[in-house]
Write an enzyme that holds these catalytic residues in place. Structure first.
Site, short mmCIF file in Angstrom:
data_model
loop_
_atom_site.label_atom_id
_atom_site.label_comp_id
_atom_site.label_asym_id
_atom_site.label_seq_id
_atom_site.Cartn_x
_atom_site.Cartn_y
_atom_site.Cartn_z
N SER A 199 10.77 -29.67 12.05
CA SER A 199 9.38 -29.84 12.18
C SER A 199 8.69 -28.79 12.45
O SER A 199 9.26 -27.98 13.33
CB SER A 199 9.31 -31.10 13.22
OG SER A 199 8.01 -31.38 13.78
N TYR A 251 11.57 -32.34 22.22
CA TYR A 251 11.53 -32.60 20.83
C TYR A 251 11.52 -31.18 20.17
O TYR A 251 12.06 -30.95 19.29
CB TYR A 251 10.61 -33.59 20.42
CG TYR A 251 10.43 -33.86 19.14
CD1 TYR A 251 11.35 -34.94 18.46
CD2 TYR A 251 9.60 -33.24 18.30
CE1 TYR A 251 11.37 -34.91 17.03
CE2 TYR A 251 9.41 -33.39 16.98
CZ TYR A 251 10.31 -34.24 16.15
OH TYR A 251 10.28 -34.45 14.92
#
Ligand SMILES: NC(=O)c1ccc[n+]([C@@H]2O[C@H](COP(=O)([O-])OP(=O)(O)OC[C@H]3O[C@@H](n4cnc5c(N)ncnc54)[C@H](OP(=O)(O)O)[C@@H]3O)[C@@H](O)[C@H]2O)c1
Length: 179
Positions: free
Chosen positions: A146, A156
């Site tokens: 990502s 994350y």
């Protein structure tokens, strides 16, 4: 020609294949004629996907229910990936999620579960799949990362940074860059 380019018919294992990006991989690869091994936790959703893609595209879709946050779930998928009698040509490490919480007040268990799925499962599954691919001289590992990995923002982002650097390092290693 698909929007991702074509691949020879093969068998692909996709984690998190029942929704979102993983589902897009599953639909595209099945449309190209690839057999699939689809991994997620929800067996009902996996079986419905297998039935649909199998009848739409005439491919074999194997259901592998596994929670990749657990040792047992990872082991199930690793065993399948390492099975030389049923080679996997493409591994898509896609399963993942975010935790919508502040680090200090948030649940440590949730942070650890995120790391287990995004990092530990990706590491383990890649380690299980690669020896056979290298021996056969053919194979692909696709790790879904990502842009969050470039932003200093919580577990994350840190996990996706790991996915990107791990993948780039492995690519360099396997292409002989360091030799
Ligand atoms: N969506 C975005 O905007 C975006 C952007 C950049 C990167 N990504 C990355 O892309 C990947 C897919 O994201 P998405 O938004 O497409 O996800 P999604 O739509 O929420 O789908 C997640 C998939 O992963 C499976 N899954 C979740 N936890 C699992 C576990 N513990 N063990 C096994 N399977 C599990 C889910 O099925 P079950 O619930 O049945 O297990 C489902 O098939 C992730 O790695 C995510 O970080 C997403």
């Amino acid at each position: 020609m698909s929007r991702w380019g074509t691949l020879d018919p093969m068998t692909a294992c996709i984690t998190g294949a029942t929704a979102g990006i993983g589902l897009a991989f599953a639909e595209e690869l099945a449309a190209q004629g690839s057999d699939l091994v689809v991994v997620a936790r929800d067996t009902t959703r996996l079986e419905a996907l297998a039935e649909r893609l199998g009848s739409q595209h005439g491919v074999t879709v194997e259901v592998l229910a596994a929670d990749l946050a657990t040792d047992a779930g990872c082991a199930r998928v690793m065993d399948r990936l390492a099975d030389a009698s049923r080679p996997i040509d493409v591994l898509v490490n896609n399963a993942g999620f975010g935790v919508n919480q502040g680090f200090v007040a948030g649940s440590l268990a949730d942070e650890e579960r995120l790391l287990d799925v995004l990092v530990r499962a990706t590491l383990r599954l890649t380690h299980a799949a690669l020896p056979g691919m290298v021996q056969r001289g053919r194979g692909n590992v696709i790790n879904v990362s990502s842009v969050a990995g470039w932003v200093p923002m919580g577990t994350y982002a840190a996990a996706k940074s790991w996915v990107t650097v791990f993948t780039e390092g492995l690519g360099a290693d396997l292409s002989g860059f360091y030799r």
